[in-house]
Motif scaffolding. Sequence first.
Motif, PDB file in Angstrom:
ATOM      1  N   UNK A  32      -4.272  12.185  -1.838  1.00 21.77           N
ATOM      2  CA  UNK A  32      -2.834  12.436  -1.962  1.00 21.77           C
ATOM      3  C   UNK A  32      -2.125  11.200  -2.491  1.00 21.77           C
ATOM      4  N   UNK A  33      -1.138  11.438  -3.354  1.00 22.71           N
ATOM      5  CA  UNK A  33      -0.330  10.351  -3.904  1.00 22.71           C
ATOM      6  C   UNK A  33       0.886  10.055  -3.033  1.00 22.71           C
ATOM      7  N   UNK A  34       1.449  11.095  -2.450  1.00 22.97           N
ATOM      8  CA  UNK A  34       2.675  10.916  -1.671  1.00 22.97           C
ATOM      9  C   UNK A  34       2.798  12.028  -0.644  1.00 22.97           C
ATOM     10  N   UNK A  35       3.682  11.803   0.305  1.00 21.41           N
ATOM     11  CA  UNK A  35       4.067  12.826   1.278  1.00 21.41           C
ATOM     12  C   UNK A  35       5.589  12.785   1.350  1.00 21.41           C
ATOM     13  N   UNK A  36       6.229  13.913   1.117  1.00 20.60           N
ATOM     14  CA  UNK A  36       7.680  13.922   0.968  1.00 20.60           C
ATOM     15  C   UNK A  36       8.306  14.965   1.885  1.00 20.60           C
ATOM     16  N   UNK A  37       9.519  14.673   2.327  1.00 18.53           N
ATOM     17  CA  UNK A  37      10.243  15.645   3.137  1.00 18.53           C
ATOM     18  C   UNK A  37      10.661  16.831   2.270  1.00 18.53           C
TER      19      UNK A  37
ATOM     20  N   UNK B 156       0.829  -1.204   0.000  1.00 19.62           N
ATOM     21  CA  UNK B 156       0.000   0.000   0.000  1.00 19.62           C
ATOM     22  C   UNK B 156       0.866   1.257   0.000  1.00 19.62           C
ATOM     23  N   UNK B 157       1.905   1.245   0.824  1.00 21.47           N
ATOM     24  CA  UNK B 157       2.798   2.383   0.922  1.00 21.47           C
ATOM     25  C   UNK B 157       4.240   1.934   0.720  1.00 21.47           C
ATOM     26  N   UNK B 158       5.006   2.777   0.031  1.00 25.09           N
ATOM     27  CA  UNK B 158       6.436   2.542  -0.146  1.00 25.09           C
ATOM     28  C   UNK B 158       7.190   3.742   0.408  1.00 25.09           C
ATOM     29  N   UNK B 159       8.057   3.493   1.359  1.00 23.14           N
ATOM     30  CA  UNK B 159       8.917   4.539   1.908  1.00 23.14           C
ATOM     31  C   UNK B 159      10.226   4.492   1.130  1.00 23.14           C
ATOM     32  N   UNK B 160      10.416   5.451   0.248  1.00 23.37           N
ATOM     33  CA  UNK B 160      11.607   5.495  -0.593  1.00 23.37           C
ATOM     34  C   UNK B 160      12.706   6.238   0.157  1.00 23.37           C
ATOM     35  N   UNK B 161      13.812   5.533   0.381  1.00 23.38           N
ATOM     36  CA  UNK B 161      14.937   6.086   1.133  1.00 23.38           C
ATOM     37  C   UNK B 161      16.204   5.977   0.300  1.00 23.38           C
ATOM     38  N   UNK B 162      17.207   6.770   0.660  1.00 24.98           N
ATOM     39  CA  UNK B 162      18.480   6.772  -0.062  1.00 24.98           C
ATOM     40  C   UNK B 162      19.615   6.569   0.928  1.00 24.98           C
ATOM     41  N   UNK B 163      20.582   5.753   0.517  1.00 25.90           N
ATOM     42  CA  UNK B 163      21.700   5.443   1.414  1.00 25.90           C
ATOM     43  C   UNK B 163      22.507   6.675   1.778  1.00 25.90           C
ATOM     44  N   UNK B 164      22.506   7.699   0.934  1.00 26.43           N
ATOM     45  CA  UNK B 164      23.289   8.902   1.202  1.00 26.43           C
ATOM     46  C   UNK B 164      22.437  10.038   1.772  1.00 26.43           C
ATOM     47  N   UNK B 165      21.209   9.715   2.195  1.00 26.51           N
ATOM     48  CA  UNK B 165      20.349  10.716   2.834  1.00 26.51           C
ATOM     49  C   UNK B 165      20.158  10.322   4.289  1.00 26.51           C
ATOM     50  N   UNK B 166      20.946  10.920   5.158  1.00 24.74           N
ATOM     51  CA  UNK B 166      20.950  10.535   6.574  1.00 24.74           C
ATOM     52  C   UNK B 166      20.063  11.427   7.422  1.00 24.74           C
ATOM     53  N   UNK B 167      19.536  12.497   6.842  1.00 26.67           N
ATOM     54  CA  UNK B 167      18.711  13.447   7.594  1.00 26.67           C
ATOM     55  C   UNK B 167      17.265  12.934   7.660  1.00 26.67           C
ATOM     56  N   UNK B 168      17.109  11.776   8.308  1.00 25.17           N
ATOM     57  CA  UNK B 168      15.835  11.088   8.337  1.00 25.17           C
ATOM     58  C   UNK B 168      15.691  10.369   9.676  1.00 25.17           C
TER      59      UNK B 168
ATOM     60  N   UNK C  68      13.163  11.482   2.428  1.00 24.88           N
ATOM     61  CA  UNK C  68      12.259  10.369   2.136  1.00 24.88           C
ATOM     62  C   UNK C  68      11.167  10.808   1.185  1.00 24.88           C
ATOM     63  N   UNK C  69      10.628   9.823   0.472  1.00 23.98           N
ATOM     64  CA  UNK C  69       9.345   9.947  -0.202  1.00 23.98           C
ATOM     65  C   UNK C  69       8.497   8.793   0.294  1.00 23.98           C
ATOM     66  N   UNK C  70       7.328   9.068   0.819  1.00 23.99           N
ATOM     67  CA  UNK C  70       6.388   7.999   1.135  1.00 23.99           C
ATOM     68  C   UNK C  70       5.258   8.106   0.119  1.00 23.99           C
ATOM     69  N   UNK C  71       5.133   7.090  -0.727  1.00 22.32           N
ATOM     70  CA  UNK C  71       4.143   7.152  -1.788  1.00 22.32           C
ATOM     71  C   UNK C  71       3.288   5.892  -1.797  1.00 22.32           C
ATOM     72  N   UNK C  72       2.151   6.001  -2.416  1.00 19.57           N
ATOM     73  CA  UNK C  72       1.315   4.821  -2.612  1.00 19.57           C
ATOM     74  C   UNK C  72       1.977   3.947  -3.670  1.00 19.57           C
TER      75      UNK C  72
END
Length: 254
Positions: free
Chosen positions: A133-138, A103-115, A191-195
């Motif tokens: 809403x499709x997504x909620x992003x930082x 239902x939800x995918x939390x998209x994270x990046x190895x070089x993004x530590x501010x999370x 992060x991006x949290x998207x459907x």
Amino acid sequence: MSDKTTVALLLGRKGSSGFPGKNSMTILGRPAFTYPIMAAKNSRFVDHIFVSTDHEGIIAAAPEMGVEVIERPEELANDEALFEDALEHGYFEVVSRLGKAPDYVVVLMCNAVTINAALIDEAIEKLEANPEADSAVTVSVFDMYSPLRARKLGEDGYLKPFVPFEAFGDPKTLSCDRRSQGTSYFADMSHTVCRGECIANMAEGLLPQRWMGQNILPVVNGDGCDIDERWQLDMSINWLKDHGFSEGDTPYED
């Protein structure tokens, strides 16, 4: 949320010509990629964590942290490969392993530590409250980088407006005040949290980060960023310290 499936999908390849080693560099005594993993593990909603990578160190460490490895194919592990293509590959591998679409995918990046976990949970709560809403992003607020101030080099060697001033309305109403056109929100990629369907139907999304879909909610972060330049390293360390991280401690109970 008991009937919803939420996965975290972390991405980070080995090679980086811009900032070599950015995905595994030691930051406050820990490899960079451990910070998004800690955030996902401490979220109240994340059920499964995956990492898409060709990095031997991340591949070796991930299972010890409870993270499933998706080995990235060679054609998606070079400077020409697009992030969204690697994300799409990882998403469909997740669907295959789970036997269903999350239902939800939390998209994270190895070089993004501010999370941290709180930012992930805030995004999911916003999506639960807003079915449109499709997504909620930082996002971080950087008014000093307002598009009104952006310039590009013209063929004559002089700086020109990057965006024609008419795009902002009547040029006579513009001023040198950096906030004159309102607050400038930048997706900071923490992060991006998207459907799930946003990644499955990425071609329908809004450029430049099409996996975010069309209707994007903000999750305001303070000075977040992914590390692609050396100055962003100090910025990220300051963020971590402001949010309870040190070489010996984290804000999480474990």
